[in-house]
Write a protein that holds these residues in place. Structure first.
Motif, PDB file in Angstrom:
ATOM      1  N   ASP A 107      42.621  43.093  31.588  1.00  0.00           N
ATOM      2  CA  ASP A 107      41.812  42.261  30.349  1.00  0.00           C
ATOM      3  C   ASP A 107      42.807  41.553  29.267  1.00  0.00           C
ATOM      4  O   ASP A 107      42.615  41.574  28.279  1.00  0.00           O
ATOM      5  CB  ASP A 107      40.830  43.131  29.727  1.00  0.00           C
ATOM      6  N   GLY A 108      43.834  40.917  29.798  1.00  0.00           N
ATOM      7  CA  GLY A 108      44.903  40.151  28.909  1.00  0.00           C
ATOM      8  C   GLY A 108      45.674  41.172  28.199  1.00  0.00           C
ATOM      9  O   GLY A 108      46.544  40.817  27.503  1.00  0.00           O
ATOM     10  N   GLU A 158      49.485  37.436  31.134  1.00  0.00           N
ATOM     11  CA  GLU A 158      48.557  37.554  30.358  1.00  0.00           C
ATOM     12  C   GLU A 158      47.388  36.480  30.392  1.00  0.00           C
ATOM     13  O   GLU A 158      46.035  36.993  30.374  1.00  0.00           O
ATOM     14  CB  GLU A 158      49.062  37.646  29.059  1.00  0.00           C
ATOM     15  N   SER A 159      47.816  35.360  30.614  1.00  0.00           N
ATOM     16  CA  SER A 159      46.644  34.302  30.644  1.00  0.00           C
ATOM     17  C   SER A 159      45.983  34.472  32.017  1.00  0.00           C
ATOM     18  O   SER A 159      44.626  34.079  31.904  1.00  0.00           O
ATOM     19  CB  SER A 159      47.411  32.620  30.712  1.00  0.00           C
ATOM     20  N   LEU A 160      46.473  34.799  32.996  1.00  0.00           N
ATOM     21  CA  LEU A 160      45.910  35.068  34.304  1.00  0.00           C
ATOM     22  C   LEU A 160      44.736  35.981  34.230  1.00  0.00           C
ATOM     23  O   LEU A 160      43.639  36.058  34.687  1.00  0.00           O
ATOM     24  CB  LEU A 160      46.715  35.319  35.490  1.00  0.00           C
ATOM     25  N   SER A 161      45.270  37.134  33.544  1.00  0.00           N
ATOM     26  CA  SER A 161      44.445  38.357  33.407  1.00  0.00           C
ATOM     27  C   SER A 161      43.303  38.044  32.616  1.00  0.00           C
ATOM     28  O   SER A 161      42.140  38.417  32.843  1.00  0.00           O
ATOM     29  CB  SER A 161      45.161  39.578  32.654  1.00  0.00           C
ATOM     30  N   LYS A 220      37.565  36.515  32.162  1.00  0.00           N
ATOM     31  CA  LYS A 220      36.228  35.472  31.539  1.00  0.00           C
ATOM     32  C   LYS A 220      35.454  34.987  32.601  1.00  0.00           C
ATOM     33  O   LYS A 220      34.189  35.039  32.635  1.00  0.00           O
ATOM     34  CB  LYS A 220      37.253  34.287  30.870  1.00  0.00           C
ATOM     35  N   ASN A 221      36.238  34.862  33.796  1.00  0.00           N
ATOM     36  CA  ASN A 221      35.416  34.188  35.217  1.00  0.00           C
ATOM     37  C   ASN A 221      35.023  35.086  35.896  1.00  0.00           C
ATOM     38  O   ASN A 221      33.879  34.696  36.813  1.00  0.00           O
ATOM     39  CB  ASN A 221      36.102  33.047  35.705  1.00  0.00           C
ATOM     40  N   LEU A 222      35.224  36.433  35.914  1.00  0.00           N
ATOM     41  CA  LEU A 222      34.739  37.358  36.863  1.00  0.00           C
ATOM     42  C   LEU A 222      33.987  38.667  35.847  1.00  0.00           C
ATOM     43  O   LEU A 222      32.783  38.648  35.976  1.00  0.00           O
ATOM     44  CB  LEU A 222      35.963  38.072  37.593  1.00  0.00           C
ATOM     45  N   ALA A 223      34.778  39.410  35.182  1.00  0.00           N
ATOM     46  CA  ALA A 223      34.168  40.408  34.487  1.00  0.00           C
ATOM     47  C   ALA A 223      35.409  41.396  33.891  1.00  0.00           C
ATOM     48  O   ALA A 223      36.454  41.121  34.293  1.00  0.00           O
ATOM     49  CB  ALA A 223      33.487  41.433  35.376  1.00  0.00           C
ATOM     50  N   LYS A 283      32.151  36.031  43.586  1.00  0.00           N
ATOM     51  CA  LYS A 283      33.234  35.826  42.655  1.00  0.00           C
ATOM     52  C   LYS A 283      34.518  36.283  42.986  1.00  0.00           C
ATOM     53  O   LYS A 283      35.556  35.541  42.735  1.00  0.00           O
ATOM     54  CB  LYS A 283      32.738  36.253  41.137  1.00  0.00           C
ATOM     55  N   GLU A 284      34.525  37.326  43.283  1.00  0.00           N
ATOM     56  CA  GLU A 284      35.901  37.913  43.681  1.00  0.00           C
ATOM     57  C   GLU A 284      36.542  37.487  44.831  1.00  0.00           C
ATOM     58  O   GLU A 284      37.777  37.056  44.715  1.00  0.00           O
ATOM     59  CB  GLU A 284      35.735  39.462  44.021  1.00  0.00           C
TER      60      GLU A 284
END
Length: 202
Positions: free
Chosen positions: A192-193, A160-163, A168-171, A98-99
């Motif tokens: 975490d945003g 913020e959206s990227l974080s 959401k998609n990783l952890a 995933k990373e």
């Protein structure tokens, strides 16, 4: 115990015959009487302890069951350890995939503004701005934050959206870090945003 019981019976019988003979002859019978009593006690003790008696069978069965349960428990513990190790290896391999996938997407999506790297130990995705236009924009925003408040808000909002997307998609627990152009200092840092560091304000 069976062997001891047989020996005890033999000694008891010999002692009895010897005792009768000694009584008739009139000498040494007291010592033989003691031997007879001791051999009788040994025979009785050994006979009681023989495994074919019902109460001894129960104890033997309990001991056997206890040993079996302990053995099974040890086997289960061993299996659990192996299973946990396999699960941990699979989880680590899945996380790495995933990373790698997210890092590849970031490099592709942000190639015009900079280069992304990943520190797996600290779980940090770091952007080093290299695009000339983007570097110029960041410098202007940082130098004149009050005049470029809208642009500053947009930049922070984008990261913020990227974080949040990475969370959401990783952890949870991954940090997005943006470096000041031409340095190794942190310009923006989010986890975490949530914004941890924002040096665009200055």
């Amino acid at each position: 115990m069976l062997f001891l019981a047989i020996i005890g019976i033999i000694v008891f019988l010999l002692a009895i015959f010897s005792l009768f003979s000694a009584r008739q002859s009139g000498g040494g019978w007291k010592f033989l009487a003691v031997i007879t009593v001791i051999s009788a006690l040994v025979t009785i003790y050994a006979t009681i302890k023989l495994p074919f008696w019902p109460y001894n069978q129960t104890k033997t069965e309990q001991t056997t069951k206890s040993s079996s349960a302990t053995s099974n428990s040890a086997k289960l513990d061993s299996s659990d350890t192996v299973f946990n190790e396999d699960s941990q290896k699979k989880a680590a391999a899945t996380t790495k995939l995933k990373e790698d996938s997210i890092l590849k997407q970031l490099k592709t999506n942000y190639q015009s503004i900079g280069t992304f790297t990943l520190d797996r130990d600290t779980k940090t995705f770091t952007l080093k701005p290299t695009g000339k236009k983007y570097v110029k924009s960041l410098k202007i925003i940082k130098k004149y934050p009050s005049k470029n408040q809208k642009a500053r808000t947009t930049v922070v909002s984008n990261y913020e959206s990227l974080s949040k997307s990475i969370k959401k998609n990783l952890a949870k627990g991954y940090t997005v870090r943006v470096l000041e152009p031409g340095t190794t200092k942190t310009l923006l840092s989010l986890k975490d945003g949530q914004v941890l560091v924002n040096n665009l304000k200055k």
